[in-house]
Design a protein around this motif. Structure first.
Motif, PDB file in Angstrom:
ATOM      1  N   ILE A 454      15.573   0.575  16.014  1.00 14.62           N
ATOM      2  CA  ILE A 454      14.413   0.475  15.121  1.00 14.62           C
ATOM      3  C   ILE A 454      13.185   0.005  15.896  1.00 14.62           C
ATOM      4  O   ILE A 454      12.080   0.551  15.737  1.00 14.62           O
ATOM      5  N   ILE A 455      13.348  -1.006  16.736  1.00 15.64           N
ATOM      6  CA  ILE A 455      12.220  -1.505  17.525  1.00 15.64           C
ATOM      7  C   ILE A 455      11.681  -0.406  18.434  1.00 15.64           C
ATOM      8  O   ILE A 455      10.459  -0.200  18.527  1.00 15.64           O
ATOM      9  N   SER A 460       7.312   3.282  19.493  1.00 11.66           N
ATOM     10  CA  SER A 460       6.858   4.641  19.827  1.00 11.66           C
ATOM     11  C   SER A 460       5.879   5.168  18.791  1.00 11.66           C
ATOM     12  O   SER A 460       4.959   5.934  19.116  1.00 11.66           O
ATOM     13  N   ALA A 461       6.072   4.754  17.541  1.00 13.78           N
ATOM     14  CA  ALA A 461       5.167   5.179  16.467  1.00 13.78           C
ATOM     15  C   ALA A 461       3.919   4.311  16.379  1.00 13.78           C
ATOM     16  O   ALA A 461       3.101   4.518  15.480  1.00 13.78           O
ATOM     17  N   ARG A 462       3.810   3.333  17.300  1.00 15.79           N
ATOM     18  CA  ARG A 462       2.662   2.425  17.334  1.00 15.79           C
ATOM     19  C   ARG A 462       2.497   1.640  16.026  1.00 15.79           C
ATOM     20  O   ARG A 462       1.393   1.495  15.492  1.00 15.79           O
ATOM     21  N   LEU A 463       3.620   1.165  15.507  1.00 15.83           N
ATOM     22  CA  LEU A 463       3.562   0.318  14.313  1.00 15.83           C
ATOM     23  C   LEU A 463       2.769  -0.940  14.627  1.00 15.83           C
ATOM     24  O   LEU A 463       2.932  -1.535  15.693  1.00 15.83           O
ATOM     25  N   GLN A 464       1.929  -1.353  13.706  1.00 15.98           N
ATOM     26  CA  GLN A 464       1.095  -2.532  13.909  1.00 15.98           C
ATOM     27  C   GLN A 464       1.973  -3.741  14.258  1.00 15.98           C
ATOM     28  O   GLN A 464       2.957  -4.012  13.567  1.00 15.98           O
ATOM     29  N   PRO A 465       1.646  -4.474  15.330  1.00 19.36           N
ATOM     30  CA  PRO A 465       2.475  -5.596  15.764  1.00 19.36           C
ATOM     31  C   PRO A 465       2.810  -6.602  14.665  1.00 19.36           C
ATOM     32  O   PRO A 465       3.971  -7.056  14.598  1.00 19.36           O
ATOM     33  N   ILE A 467       3.290  -6.106  11.499  1.00 19.23           N
ATOM     34  CA  ILE A 467       4.319  -5.519  10.632  1.00 19.23           C
ATOM     35  C   ILE A 467       5.635  -5.401  11.388  1.00 19.23           C
ATOM     36  O   ILE A 467       6.713  -5.669  10.836  1.00 19.23           O
ATOM     37  N   LEU A 468       5.583  -5.017  12.666  1.00 14.78           N
ATOM     38  CA  LEU A 468       6.800  -4.950  13.470  1.00 14.78           C
ATOM     39  C   LEU A 468       7.448  -6.333  13.572  1.00 14.78           C
ATOM     40  O   LEU A 468       8.680  -6.453  13.503  1.00 14.78           O
ATOM     41  N   HIS A 469       6.638  -7.352  13.732  1.00  7.21           N
ATOM     42  CA  HIS A 469       7.176  -8.719  13.773  1.00  7.21           C
ATOM     43  C   HIS A 469       7.907  -9.045  12.471  1.00  7.21           C
ATOM     44  O   HIS A 469       9.034  -9.559  12.475  1.00  7.21           O
ATOM     45  N   ASP A 470       7.272  -8.739  11.344  1.00 11.84           N
ATOM     46  CA  ASP A 470       7.897  -9.020  10.055  1.00 11.84           C
ATOM     47  C   ASP A 470       9.143  -8.170   9.848  1.00 11.84           C
ATOM     48  O   ASP A 470      10.161  -8.650   9.309  1.00 11.84           O
ATOM     49  N   LEU A 471       9.083  -6.907  10.263  1.00 13.24           N
ATOM     50  CA  LEU A 471      10.235  -6.015  10.127  1.00 13.24           C
ATOM     51  C   LEU A 471      11.422  -6.555  10.919  1.00 13.24           C
ATOM     52  O   LEU A 471      12.568  -6.569  10.437  1.00 13.24           O
ATOM     53  N   LEU A 501       2.493  -0.496   2.651  1.00 11.83           N
ATOM     54  CA  LEU A 501       3.891  -0.090   2.790  1.00 11.83           C
ATOM     55  C   LEU A 501       4.315   0.836   1.653  1.00 11.83           C
ATOM     56  O   LEU A 501       5.097   1.783   1.874  1.00 11.83           O
ATOM     57  N   ALA A 502       3.813   0.580   0.454  1.00  9.58           N
ATOM     58  CA  ALA A 502       4.132   1.469  -0.666  1.00  9.58           C
ATOM     59  C   ALA A 502       3.642   2.887  -0.391  1.00  9.58           C
ATOM     60  O   ALA A 502       4.322   3.872  -0.719  1.00  9.58           O
ATOM     61  N   ALA A 503       2.473   3.004   0.241  1.00 16.55           N
ATOM     62  CA  ALA A 503       1.949   4.322   0.586  1.00 16.55           C
ATOM     63  C   ALA A 503       2.837   5.010   1.613  1.00 16.55           C
ATOM     64  O   ALA A 503       3.067   6.223   1.542  1.00 16.55           O
ATOM     65  N   TRP A 504       3.340   4.241   2.567  1.00 13.92           N
ATOM     66  CA  TRP A 504       4.232   4.817   3.578  1.00 13.92           C
ATOM     67  C   TRP A 504       5.560   5.264   2.974  1.00 13.92           C
ATOM     68  O   TRP A 504       6.165   6.232   3.432  1.00 13.92           O
ATOM     69  N   LEU A 505       6.039   4.545   1.976  1.00 13.70           N
ATOM     70  CA  LEU A 505       7.342   4.823   1.382  1.00 13.70           C
ATOM     71  C   LEU A 505       7.253   5.755   0.179  1.00 13.70           C
ATOM     72  O   LEU A 505       8.286   6.135  -0.377  1.00 13.70           O
ATOM     73  N   LYS A 506       6.051   6.122  -0.218  1.00 12.12           N
ATOM     74  CA  LYS A 506       5.866   6.892  -1.445  1.00 12.12           C
ATOM     75  C   LYS A 506       6.671   8.187  -1.408  1.00 12.12           C
ATOM     76  O   LYS A 506       6.520   9.008  -0.507  1.00 12.12           O
ATOM     77  N   PRO A 507       7.533   8.409  -2.401  1.00  9.13           N
ATOM     78  CA  PRO A 507       8.320   9.641  -2.441  1.00  9.13           C
ATOM     79  C   PRO A 507       7.517  10.778  -3.048  1.00  9.13           C
ATOM     80  O   PRO A 507       6.443  10.551  -3.646  1.00  9.13           O
ATOM     81  N   PRO A 508       7.978  12.003  -2.949  1.00 11.82           N
ATOM     82  CA  PRO A 508       7.313  13.114  -3.642  1.00 11.82           C
ATOM     83  C   PRO A 508       7.257  12.831  -5.140  1.00 11.82           C
ATOM     84  O   PRO A 508       8.203  12.286  -5.717  1.00 11.82           O
ATOM     85  N   SER A 509       6.163  13.209  -5.762  1.00 12.94           N
ATOM     86  CA  SER A 509       5.957  12.863  -7.166  1.00 12.94           C
ATOM     87  C   SER A 509       7.039  13.420  -8.076  1.00 12.94           C
ATOM     88  O   SER A 509       7.341  12.826  -9.119  1.00 12.94           O
ATOM     89  N   VAL A 510       7.659  14.533  -7.688  1.00 13.77           N
ATOM     90  CA  VAL A 510       8.685  15.138  -8.538  1.00 13.77           C
ATOM     91  C   VAL A 510       9.907  14.234  -8.680  1.00 13.77           C
ATOM     92  O   VAL A 510      10.674  14.353  -9.647  1.00 13.77           O
ATOM     93  N   LEU A 511      10.097  13.308  -7.759  1.00 15.33           N
ATOM     94  CA  LEU A 511      11.230  12.380  -7.847  1.00 15.33           C
ATOM     95  C   LEU A 511      10.929  11.170  -8.723  1.00 15.33           C
ATOM     96  O   LEU A 511      11.839  10.419  -9.078  1.00 15.33           O
ATOM     97  N   VAL A 512       9.669  10.954  -9.042  1.00 13.90           N
ATOM     98  CA  VAL A 512       9.267   9.739  -9.764  1.00 13.90           C
ATOM     99  C   VAL A 512       9.146  10.061 -11.247  1.00 13.90           C
ATOM    100  O   VAL A 512       8.148  10.617 -11.701  1.00 13.90           O
ATOM    101  N   ASN A 513      10.176   9.753 -12.009  1.00 11.52           N
ATOM    102  CA  ASN A 513      10.126   9.986 -13.452  1.00 11.52           C
ATOM    103  C   ASN A 513      10.434   8.730 -14.252  1.00 11.52           C
ATOM    104  O   ASN A 513      10.638   8.790 -15.456  1.00 11.52           O
TER     105      ASN A 513
END
Length: 533
Positions: A454-455, A460-465, A467-471, A501-513
């Motif tokens: 994961i680290i 490699s994805a340049r996650l903000q330090p 957030i990486l620390h918290d992760l 983080l919610a924006a990063w994890l947001k699923p396709p709208s068709v799954l959200v019912n």
């Protein structure tokens, strides 16, 4: 999300709430119709598996099957049951057998079941008791479940629909056990038709989830098969009845289990998407749930708990990416299969453990609303519960990972370069004196190796330090025995950080019912009582 999948999930056939109002058999039949629709649309099939003609789309396969798992895990598991049976055929069949049956499995002209596990041994398939005996007088094979312990159990798709079961059994020739082999066994001449002679099937219901998967228990009663039922890539019978195998006896068992490698990555995909969906729904609920002082999301303790779940869901996304990248690069090199086996075991155990943990956290964070099936979270929690057992018990997977780490220590000659690697080195050194390990050490090492991947992926994805620390520090719960300590300052995420983080994890709208995803969720649930207002 693939436009074809999104369009399909919006059709009446895939109405998300039908499952809660149908009789069980109708829900099962609906699931089979949905499987056909998915295959007919060309969204997933076994040609997309690694080693197959469309292997370049393997990552697309994982993404789509994972999204289907978040939509309905019973549908996901039924599809996977068909595909792992198909994979056994495609990897163990002779070129002639593969050519004959490829369209049948890749286009699902017939529903397949995966006849591997038995009631006594479960996923410990080395100790199978199902036998296939060669009868020289009739030049045929006889498939038998000689005792209750040999009953094939938890066999998805088999209860009503499956026409073919891929059966793993011991082959007996001239009273000699020739080891584990795969057999293609036709059990019905048509979907939902009567059983062929020599077989009895009963339901494994009531089960704790995946209710629409037609899980059956199978007893074979001296069922007669042609010799061509044996998959013949590595073994065959001559016209005069001589048995020939290209593999030494000691290699036949491991070779027969190749199908499990890629299946375990599909479990990670569904767990990751399910966790991400639940974390997103919980964030939406936090915005809409009003307290006396404002939205629930304004409560710092709620934000702290939700942030933990979001970080774990994000960690699963990076873990899946890291493992898929290695599978794609190394699959063509057969000498890497042992390493890929360990990666698959790691993916399966950590992926499903953490995914279920996230879903459980979200269920609790949403209170009583998290317990309503329409809000999706408790449904996913019930259905994904079986994922810790599917395709190998998670504890056994962790034991395989630590055994490999002890047999092939990674940091004897090179220094570790991140926290995950440091903790793996520490655990290996702990276990080395007796070359033995405890359950706690096995689980800890699995999480340490996952954290390493994961680290690497996050960097490699340049996650903000920050957030990486918290992760990294959400792994304290698993790794504190070996020096990973909580930060001196408690995580106090802002509403903006949770929104990110919610924006990063947001699923396709068709799954959200889920009603809780919208501000009017209270009115949705009470409309029948207040129609006049």
């Amino acid at each position: 999300m693939d436009d074809r999948l999104q369009k399909l999930l919006r059709t009446a056939l895939f109405g998300a709430r039908q499952r809660y109002h149908l009789p069980l058999r109708a829900y099962m039949d609906l699931t089979i119709r949905r499987m056909h629709a998915i295959f007919d649309a060309g969204l997933i099939n076994n040609d997309m598996w690694l080693g197959q003609p469309d292997a370049s789309h393997f990552r697309d396969l994982c993404e789509r099957i994972g999204l289907i798992g978040a939509y309905d895990y019973a549908l996901y598991s039924s599809l996977v049951d068909h595909m792992i049976a198909a994979n056994a055929l495609l990897t163990q069949g002779s070129p002639e057998q593969v050519a004959r049956y490829r369209d049948e499995v890749t286009q699902m002209h017939a529903v397949y079941a995966f006849g591997c596990t038995e009631i006594a041994s479960g996923t410990d398939v080395r100790n199978l008791k199902t036998t296939v005996t060669y009868d020289p007088e009739r030049h045929c094979l006889v498939l038998d479940s000689p005792c209750a312990e040999a009953c094939k159990y938890w066999i998805g798709n088999s209860l009503h629909a499956a026409q073919v079961v891929m059966v793993l059994a011991r082959l007996l020739v001239d009273s000699q056990d020739q080891g584990h082999h795969w057999f293609r066994v036709v059990i019905r001449d048509q979907e939902n038709g009567p059983l062929r002679p020599g077989l009895k099937v009963i339901a494994c219901d009531p089960k704790g989830g995946i209710h629409a998967n037609e899980v059956g228990a199978l007893r074979f009663c001296q069922m007669q098969l042609g010799t061509d039922a044996l998959l013949q890539r590595y073994a065959r019978f001559t016209a005069n009845g001589q048995f020939i195998s290209d593999l030494p006896k000691g290699e036949r068992f491991i070779n027969a289990l190749e199908t499990f490698l890629q299946e375990r990555l599909l479990l990670m995909a569904a767990s990751r998407h399910g966790a991400g969906l639940c974390a997103y729904l919980t964030y939406r609920f936090g915005r809409h749930r009003l307290l006396a002082v404002g939205p629930l999301l304004g409560n710092p303790l709620f934000r702290q708990r939700l942030y933990n779940a979001q970080l774990k869901a994000l960690a699963l996304k990076y873990l899946e990416q890291a493992i898929l990248t290695r599978f794609e690069a190394q699959w063509p090199h057969t000498e890497q299969r042992k390493a890929l086996h360990i990666l698959a075991a790691l993916s399966k155990c950590v992926g499903t453990w953490m995914g279920l943990e996230v879903i459980a956290q979200c269920r609790e964070l949403c209170g009583s609303q998290g317990f309503h099936h329409y809000n999706q979270i408790v449904t996913l929690r019930m259905d994904l519960e079986i994922s810790i057992t599917f395709a190998g018990d998670n504890s056994v997977m962790a034991y395989q990972v630590i055994k490999d780490a002890l047999a092939r220590p990674r940091f004897d000659h090179i220094p570790p370069c991140n926290l995950g690697q440091q903790i793996e080195q520490t655990i290996v050194q702990e276990c080395r004196p007796g070359n033995d390990f405890s359950h706690r050490q096995a689980v800890g090492l699995a999480y340490a190796r996952a954290l390493d991947l994961i680290i690497q992926a996050a960097e490699s994805a340049r996650l903000q330090p920050p957030i990486l620390h918290d992760l990294t520090h959400v792994f304290v719960a698993y790794l504190h025995h070996w020096g990973l300590l909580a930060s001196p300052a408690e995580q106090r995420p802002s509403a903006a950080r949770l929104a990110q983080l919610a924006a990063w994890l947001k699923p396709p709208s068709v799954l959200v019912n889920a009603p809780i995803a919208k501000a009017d969720y209270i009115h949705q649930f009470t409309r029948a009582l207040y129609r006049e207002q």
